[in-house]
Design a protein around this motif. Structure first.
Motif, PDB file in Angstrom:
ATOM      1  N   THR A 129       0.811  -1.210   0.000  1.00  0.00           N
ATOM      2  CA  THR A 129       0.000   0.000   0.000  1.00  0.00           C
ATOM      3  C   THR A 129       0.845   1.262   0.000  1.00  0.00           C
ATOM      4  O   THR A 129       0.337   2.329  -0.291  1.00  0.00           O
ATOM      5  N   GLY A 130       2.127   1.180   0.363  1.00  0.00           N
ATOM      6  CA  GLY A 130       3.006   2.332   0.348  1.00  0.00           C
ATOM      7  C   GLY A 130       3.026   3.113   1.650  1.00  0.00           C
ATOM      8  O   GLY A 130       3.652   4.172   1.722  1.00  0.00           O
ATOM      9  N   HIS A 131       2.348   2.626   2.695  1.00  0.00           N
ATOM     10  CA  HIS A 131       2.328   3.352   3.964  1.00  0.00           C
ATOM     11  C   HIS A 131       3.716   3.446   4.588  1.00  0.00           C
ATOM     12  O   HIS A 131       4.071   4.472   5.161  1.00  0.00           O
ATOM     13  N   VAL A 132       4.483   2.402   4.475  1.00  0.00           N
ATOM     14  CA  VAL A 132       5.815   2.390   5.090  1.00  0.00           C
ATOM     15  C   VAL A 132       6.702   3.438   4.438  1.00  0.00           C
ATOM     16  O   VAL A 132       7.469   4.126   5.109  1.00  0.00           O
ATOM     17  N   ARG A 133       6.583   3.599   3.116  1.00  0.00           N
ATOM     18  CA  ARG A 133       7.372   4.618   2.419  1.00  0.00           C
ATOM     19  C   ARG A 133       7.043   6.009   2.918  1.00  0.00           C
ATOM     20  O   ARG A 133       7.934   6.835   3.117  1.00  0.00           O
TER      21      ARG A 133
ATOM     22  N   LEU B 175      12.185  10.876   8.067  1.00  0.00           N
ATOM     23  CA  LEU B 175      13.465  11.405   7.612  1.00  0.00           C
ATOM     24  C   LEU B 175      13.447  12.925   7.574  1.00  0.00           C
ATOM     25  O   LEU B 175      14.372  13.586   8.062  1.00  0.00           O
ATOM     26  N   LEU B 176      12.391  13.485   7.008  1.00  0.00           N
ATOM     27  CA  LEU B 176      12.294  14.948   6.949  1.00  0.00           C
ATOM     28  C   LEU B 176      12.192  15.565   8.339  1.00  0.00           C
ATOM     29  O   LEU B 176      12.805  16.602   8.608  1.00  0.00           O
ATOM     30  N   ALA B 177      11.438  14.947   9.236  1.00  0.00           N
ATOM     31  CA  ALA B 177      11.324  15.453  10.601  1.00  0.00           C
ATOM     32  C   ALA B 177      12.669  15.390  11.320  1.00  0.00           C
ATOM     33  O   ALA B 177      13.055  16.333  12.023  1.00  0.00           O
ATOM     34  N   THR B 178      13.403  14.314  11.135  1.00  0.00           N
ATOM     35  CA  THR B 178      14.716  14.175  11.764  1.00  0.00           C
ATOM     36  C   THR B 178      15.691  15.221  11.249  1.00  0.00           C
ATOM     37  O   THR B 178      16.424  15.836  12.027  1.00  0.00           O
ATOM     38  N   ILE B 179      15.700  15.440   9.938  1.00  0.00           N
ATOM     39  CA  ILE B 179      16.578  16.459   9.361  1.00  0.00           C
ATOM     40  C   ILE B 179      16.213  17.836   9.909  1.00  0.00           C
ATOM     41  O   ILE B 179      17.089  18.624  10.274  1.00  0.00           O
TER      42      ILE B 179
ATOM     43  N   ALA C  42       9.592   8.545   4.837  1.00  0.00           N
ATOM     44  CA  ALA C  42       9.863   9.865   4.271  1.00  0.00           C
ATOM     45  C   ALA C  42       9.574  10.972   5.283  1.00  0.00           C
ATOM     46  O   ALA C  42      10.378  11.889   5.471  1.00  0.00           O
ATOM     47  N   VAL C  43       8.434  10.890   5.951  1.00  0.00           N
ATOM     48  CA  VAL C  43       8.075  11.907   6.945  1.00  0.00           C
ATOM     49  C   VAL C  43       9.048  11.871   8.110  1.00  0.00           C
ATOM     50  O   VAL C  43       9.492  12.918   8.603  1.00  0.00           O
TER      51      VAL C  43
END
Length: 53
Positions: free
Chosen positions: A22-26, A33-37, A30-31
């Protein structure tokens, strides 16, 4: 459906996969990774400003 050929068992790709695609893990990765950055950048920037000139 699986088939047995002498000593080998052949299983269809759809039968061998247990998960859903379903793509939920992707999206979660992604979210995250962006939050961590963003958080690490904010810590670095505010730390540099607090050091003074």
């Amino acid at each position: 459906m699986s088939e047995q050929d002498k000593d080998q068992i052949h299983i269809e790709d759809d039968d061998a996969m247990a998960g859903e695609k379903t793509g939920h893990v992707r999206w979660i990765l992604a979210v995250s990774l962006l939050a961590t950055i963003g958080i690490l950048s904010a810590i670095w920037i505010f730390g540099a400003f607090s050091q003074g000139g």
